[in-house]
Design a protein around this motif. Sequence first.
Motif, PDB file in Angstrom:
ATOM      1  N   GLY A 209       0.816  -1.204   0.000  1.00  0.00           N
ATOM      2  CA  GLY A 209       0.000   0.000   0.000  1.00  0.00           C
ATOM      3  C   GLY A 209       0.846   1.249   0.000  1.00  0.00           C
ATOM      4  N   ALA A 210       0.251   2.350  -0.444  1.00  0.00           N
ATOM      5  CA  ALA A 210       0.955   3.628  -0.427  1.00  0.00           C
ATOM      6  C   ALA A 210       1.109   4.157   0.987  1.00  0.00           C
ATOM      7  CB  ALA A 210       0.197   4.644  -1.296  1.00  0.00           C
ATOM      8  N   THR A 211       0.201   3.757   1.889  1.00  0.00           N
ATOM      9  CA  THR A 211       0.287   4.138   3.297  1.00  0.00           C
ATOM     10  C   THR A 211       0.365   2.868   4.146  1.00  0.00           C
ATOM     11  OG1 THR A 211      -2.130   4.232   3.469  1.00  0.00           O
ATOM     12  CG2 THR A 211      -0.995   6.280   2.933  1.00  0.00           C
ATOM     13  N   ALA A 212       0.745   3.041   5.387  1.00  0.00           N
ATOM     14  CA  ALA A 212       0.952   1.889   6.266  1.00  0.00           C
ATOM     15  C   ALA A 212      -0.363   1.174   6.551  1.00  0.00           C
ATOM     16  CB  ALA A 212       1.593   2.350   7.575  1.00  0.00           C
ATOM     17  N   PHE A 213      -0.269  -0.140   6.707  1.00  0.00           N
ATOM     18  CA  PHE A 213      -1.420  -0.946   7.089  1.00  0.00           C
ATOM     19  C   PHE A 213      -1.654  -0.841   8.588  1.00  0.00           C
ATOM     20  CE2 PHE A 213      -0.280  -3.046   3.100  1.00  0.00           C
ATOM     21  CZ  PHE A 213      -1.530  -3.216   2.511  1.00  0.00           C
ATOM     22  N   GLY A 214      -2.920  -0.992   8.986  1.00  0.00           N
ATOM     23  CA  GLY A 214      -3.258  -1.084  10.404  1.00  0.00           C
ATOM     24  C   GLY A 214      -3.267  -2.540  10.821  1.00  0.00           C
ATOM     25  N   THR A 215      -4.462  -3.129  10.900  1.00  0.00           N
ATOM     26  CA  THR A 215      -4.611  -4.560  11.189  1.00  0.00           C
ATOM     27  C   THR A 215      -5.511  -5.165  10.112  1.00  0.00           C
ATOM     28  OG1 THR A 215      -4.479  -4.041  13.534  1.00  0.00           O
ATOM     29  CG2 THR A 215      -5.163  -6.262  12.961  1.00  0.00           C
ATOM     30  N   PRO A 216      -4.962  -5.472   8.952  1.00  0.00           N
ATOM     31  CA  PRO A 216      -5.795  -5.972   7.858  1.00  0.00           C
ATOM     32  C   PRO A 216      -6.311  -7.373   8.128  1.00  0.00           C
ATOM     33  CG  PRO A 216      -3.476  -6.090   7.266  1.00  0.00           C
ATOM     34  CD  PRO A 216      -3.544  -5.382   8.589  1.00  0.00           C
ATOM     35  N   ASP A 217      -7.404  -7.709   7.463  1.00  0.00           N
ATOM     36  CA  ASP A 217      -7.963  -9.055   7.505  1.00  0.00           C
ATOM     37  C   ASP A 217      -8.238  -9.484   6.072  1.00  0.00           C
ATOM     38  OD1 ASP A 217      -8.936 -11.462   8.371  1.00  0.00           O
ATOM     39  OD2 ASP A 217     -10.505 -10.625   9.644  1.00  0.00           O
ATOM     40  N   LEU A 218      -8.146 -10.786   5.829  1.00  0.00           N
ATOM     41  CA  LEU A 218      -8.343 -11.335   4.493  1.00  0.00           C
ATOM     42  C   LEU A 218      -9.464 -12.362   4.538  1.00  0.00           C
ATOM     43  CD1 LEU A 218      -7.218 -11.475   1.538  1.00  0.00           C
ATOM     44  CD2 LEU A 218      -5.879 -13.455   2.314  1.00  0.00           C
ATOM     45  N   PHE A 219     -10.475 -12.159   3.699  1.00  0.00           N
ATOM     46  CA  PHE A 219     -11.590 -13.089   3.588  1.00  0.00           C
ATOM     47  C   PHE A 219     -11.487 -13.778   2.230  1.00  0.00           C
ATOM     48  CE2 PHE A 219     -12.854  -9.538   6.251  1.00  0.00           C
ATOM     49  CZ  PHE A 219     -13.283 -10.194   7.409  1.00  0.00           C
ATOM     50  N   VAL A 220     -11.464 -15.103   2.252  1.00  0.00           N
ATOM     51  CA  VAL A 220     -11.234 -15.898   1.043  1.00  0.00           C
ATOM     52  C   VAL A 220     -12.516 -16.638   0.690  1.00  0.00           C
ATOM     53  CG1 VAL A 220      -9.776 -17.644  -0.052  1.00  0.00           C
ATOM     54  CG2 VAL A 220      -8.827 -16.171   1.743  1.00  0.00           C
ATOM     55  N   GLU A 221     -12.945 -16.502  -0.561  1.00  0.00           N
ATOM     56  CA  GLU A 221     -14.139 -17.192  -1.057  1.00  0.00           C
ATOM     57  C   GLU A 221     -13.712 -18.202  -2.119  1.00  0.00           C
ATOM     58  OE1 GLU A 221     -17.724 -14.315  -1.295  1.00  0.00           O
ATOM     59  OE2 GLU A 221     -15.952 -13.088  -1.666  1.00  0.00           O
ATOM     60  N   THR A 222     -14.047 -19.459  -1.900  1.00  0.00           N
ATOM     61  CA  THR A 222     -13.685 -20.533  -2.813  1.00  0.00           C
ATOM     62  C   THR A 222     -14.869 -21.494  -2.955  1.00  0.00           C
ATOM     63  OG1 THR A 222     -12.816 -21.903  -1.021  1.00  0.00           O
ATOM     64  CG2 THR A 222     -11.251 -20.424  -2.101  1.00  0.00           C
ATOM     65  N   ASP A 223     -14.711 -22.446  -3.869  1.00  0.00           N
ATOM     66  CA  ASP A 223     -15.725 -23.490  -3.987  1.00  0.00           C
ATOM     67  C   ASP A 223     -15.634 -24.433  -2.801  1.00  0.00           C
ATOM     68  OD1 ASP A 223     -16.801 -22.620  -6.351  1.00  0.00           O
ATOM     69  OD2 ASP A 223     -15.378 -23.728  -7.583  1.00  0.00           O
ATOM     70  N   PRO A 224     -16.751 -24.686  -2.095  1.00  0.00           N
ATOM     71  CA  PRO A 224     -16.727 -25.671  -1.010  1.00  0.00           C
ATOM     72  C   PRO A 224     -16.339 -27.040  -1.557  1.00  0.00           C
ATOM     73  CG  PRO A 224     -18.730 -24.349  -0.988  1.00  0.00           C
ATOM     74  CD  PRO A 224     -18.048 -24.074  -2.281  1.00  0.00           C
ATOM     75  N   PRO A 225     -15.777 -27.911  -0.728  1.00  0.00           N
ATOM     76  CA  PRO A 225     -15.652 -27.800   0.732  1.00  0.00           C
ATOM     77  C   PRO A 225     -14.382 -27.095   1.190  1.00  0.00           C
ATOM     78  CG  PRO A 225     -14.936 -29.955   0.035  1.00  0.00           C
ATOM     79  CD  PRO A 225     -15.374 -29.252  -1.219  1.00  0.00           C
ATOM     80  N   ILE A 226     -13.649 -26.446   0.283  1.00  0.00           N
ATOM     81  CA  ILE A 226     -12.407 -25.770   0.665  1.00  0.00           C
ATOM     82  C   ILE A 226     -12.756 -24.451   1.340  1.00  0.00           C
ATOM     83  CG2 ILE A 226     -10.265 -24.769  -0.203  1.00  0.00           C
ATOM     84  CD1 ILE A 226     -10.496 -26.728  -2.569  1.00  0.00           C
ATOM     85  N   ALA A 227     -12.152 -24.181   2.493  1.00  0.00           N
ATOM     86  CA  ALA A 227     -12.375 -22.927   3.206  1.00  0.00           C
ATOM     87  C   ALA A 227     -11.112 -22.546   3.953  1.00  0.00           C
ATOM     88  CB  ALA A 227     -13.554 -23.056   4.177  1.00  0.00           C
ATOM     89  N   PHE A 228     -10.802 -21.257   3.966  1.00  0.00           N
ATOM     90  CA  PHE A 228      -9.623 -20.735   4.639  1.00  0.00           C
ATOM     91  C   PHE A 228     -10.057 -19.862   5.813  1.00  0.00           C
ATOM     92  CE2 PHE A 228      -8.248 -21.592   0.316  1.00  0.00           C
ATOM     93  CZ  PHE A 228      -7.014 -22.199   0.499  1.00  0.00           C
ATOM     94  N   GLY A 229      -9.256 -19.909   6.891  1.00  0.00           N
ATOM     95  CA  GLY A 229      -9.571 -19.149   8.090  1.00  0.00           C
ATOM     96  C   GLY A 229      -8.855 -17.817   8.155  1.00  0.00           C
ATOM     97  N   ALA A 230      -8.859 -17.216   9.364  1.00  0.00           N
ATOM     98  CA  ALA A 230      -8.228 -15.913   9.578  1.00  0.00           C
ATOM     99  C   ALA A 230      -6.730 -16.008   9.326  1.00  0.00           C
ATOM    100  CB  ALA A 230      -8.492 -15.433  11.005  1.00  0.00           C
ATOM    101  N   PRO A 231      -6.147 -15.005   8.669  1.00  0.00           N
ATOM    102  CA  PRO A 231      -4.731 -15.087   8.318  1.00  0.00           C
ATOM    103  C   PRO A 231      -3.808 -14.668   9.457  1.00  0.00           C
ATOM    104  CG  PRO A 231      -5.643 -13.055   7.487  1.00  0.00           C
ATOM    105  CD  PRO A 231      -6.780 -13.795   8.146  1.00  0.00           C
ATOM    106  N   ARG A 232      -2.600 -15.219   9.437  1.00  0.00           N
ATOM    107  CA  ARG A 232      -1.508 -14.685  10.247  1.00  0.00           C
ATOM    108  C   ARG A 232      -0.878 -13.544   9.469  1.00  0.00           C
ATOM    109  NH1 ARG A 232      -0.161 -20.166  10.384  1.00  0.00           N
ATOM    110  NH2 ARG A 232       1.718 -19.716   9.180  1.00  0.00           N
ATOM    111  N   LEU A 233      -0.477 -12.482  10.169  1.00  0.00           N
ATOM    112  CA  LEU A 233       0.031 -11.279   9.510  1.00  0.00           C
ATOM    113  C   LEU A 233       1.495 -11.066   9.854  1.00  0.00           C
ATOM    114  CD1 LEU A 233      -2.942  -8.877  10.309  1.00  0.00           C
ATOM    115  CD2 LEU A 233      -2.659 -10.332   8.304  1.00  0.00           C
TER     116      LEU A 233
END
Length: 724
Positions: A209-233
């Motif tokens: 990013g052009a500016t600093a990140f705060g505490t970002p979160d990533l939400f991942v959408e895929t075809d089930p049954p595959i699912a991803f959880g909260a990311p480590r940063l």
Amino acid sequence: MTLAFLRRPLKSLLLHASLAALLMLGAVPGQAEEVISPGATIRLLQGEADAQGMARFGLEIDLQPGWKTYWRTPGEGGFPAEIDTAASTNVTRATLLWPAPERQHFLGFETIGYGADVVLPIDVQLADPGAPARLDLQGAVYVCSDVCTRVEIAFAAEVTPGVTGPGDARIETFRARVPVAPAEAGLALGDAGILQTPEGPALRVVATGATAFGTPDLFVETDPPIAFGAPRLRFTDDRRRVEMIAPLTAPLPPGVALEGLLAGLTLVDGARAVMAEARLAALPAGDTGGFVAEAAGVGLLAMLATALLGGLILNLMPCVLPVLSLKLVSLARQGGAAPRAIRLGFLASAAGIVASFLVLASAMVGLKAAGAAVGWGIQFQQPVFLVLLVTLLTLFAVNLLGGFEIPLPRALADRLNGGRQGQGGSLAGHFATGAFATLLATPCSAPFLGTAVGFALAQGPAEIYLVFTALGLGLGLPYLLVAAFPGVAARLPRPGRWMLVLRRLLAVPLLLTAAWLLAVLAAQAGALTALLVALLMLALGLMLASRQSAVGRQRLASFSAVALAAAALLAPLAATAPPATPDAAPRAVAGLDWTHFDTTEITRRVAGGEVVFVEVTADWCITCKVNERVVLADATVRERLAAAGVAPMLADWTRPDPAITAYLQSFGRYGIPFTAVYGPAAPDGIVLPELLSRARVLEALDAAAGAGPQAAALISRQSRGSQP
């Protein structure tokens, strides 16, 4: 890409089955103005329409406290809102838009949605822009607390040709929160691929990013049954680049591969939200782009050094006044003692500090795992904690005044002191002194401390424990230095009458601190509750004092009896008194006319050319009080903040406030004081140090307005994410 969220792993299917068993069908409304259910009130808001035949509507979900609703991909449980406009007239399509969501936790399941009121924008395309149209919307909204409700909805609205609005402003407020393409927000998402970790395959995405990140979160959408959880940063030092590693929430079924998978990526970082798609490829074995090694190696070591320095500086902050009493008494008790006893006593105090920080770290890890808000000093937002601390301060003060002593059994005292009872007190006492000093220090922030705590709470449990250990070592460093050079304490005279006088003098800061905490308690739970606690503490102190002296014993006993009787009379009133409510206007600080904290208002005022000065404070934050009385009360600063075109905005964090917590976390901060200045030249805000100065405040006001010789340099330094 198919997002068939009904096909889930077994764990999610079980949750859906339990939710279905709890569903209570709401009544079908006959095109009502609003639909009222136990958990939410739902309305259709009408916005403006343009000449091209695009009409804007919004589905407002006004949630009751403790209720939530779901995003388009709801995670491990729940269902998103559903709409059907097939019965509409002169309408070709209706598109439901989804503002940036948040993670929620329920019974060990992680869901994605909204825990506060939300408006889902709806873009309606007319077939013939010049002809009248009727939107006939039916569907359902799912809201949950301990039980879940499917709320059936049916609304109708007319669209008249040539009538453009202005429409409902709430639609545009939430439309601004709908994720956009990364380039529109000054962000870039890249390096998406499958990384092999010790825990198994995980999705790796790098954002810049052009500016600093705060505490970002990533939400991942895929075809089930595959699912991803909260990311480590993991961040680079300037926080302008972040690596996000999202683990699988369940093992891959046999025959299912991640390579070649098309994934929808939504990144949310405070007010910024972007979305993109990526075709996932396998990263080469051991290939992390050098990012993990950099963050886990040099980055973590640098942050541990920052934490050590922040803990050390905490010894010099205003909150150490009551802590200083404990330190001086601890030092005085060692006068004339053997070097070995002195060393052991101060090592025990340092151990008490470090152990307390580890307890705080454990609490943070537990709260974070439960999805609760975490932050430095948040325990002071709880009235029960304040009552406990007032009680402990009263006991310490009465002890220093000679009111009572609690001796250990002789055998235990001899063992703890190496057979030297009475020389400097027990090691358990020294340990308790260190632990209590830590509790009293937590309402203070210090330079570098906020940075270290923000880094730790954005990471995993290992980083939290490491950083909090370093903070404890920094705060305990003076004790460790005395332990290393015990001759400092050995040169003091042996305990005698002079020490009794000193103890009585040092009891005064503890009593003043107890009185201050009672004032904080009054702000949180009401003046009646604070008075009740004060009377109980007075009675306790008088009863303890009356045990040690025959002089005036009867008078003290009478006073304590009166205090107890008054407390007993007030107790039922305090128990039935309504809880304290926030003031109608922000509390008076530095004689300024403050506005209520509102992030939407910040954006509106900055767009109108104003400068907004945001001060996050609390009654229990001593460093905040110093800033208010030394800097904000300065005549020059007050004149600038009261000038036309400048809006001082107060965010009072005395009580828990999710909006303020989220605002702090958007900057990667988890403690206060926190000050940011916004303006036409600094729409993302200029963050000021924890300890304010008149020069830095005036400089930031000039920079945010785009004036002053150092404006460009200050904004450039802020955009690089460097320490202010």
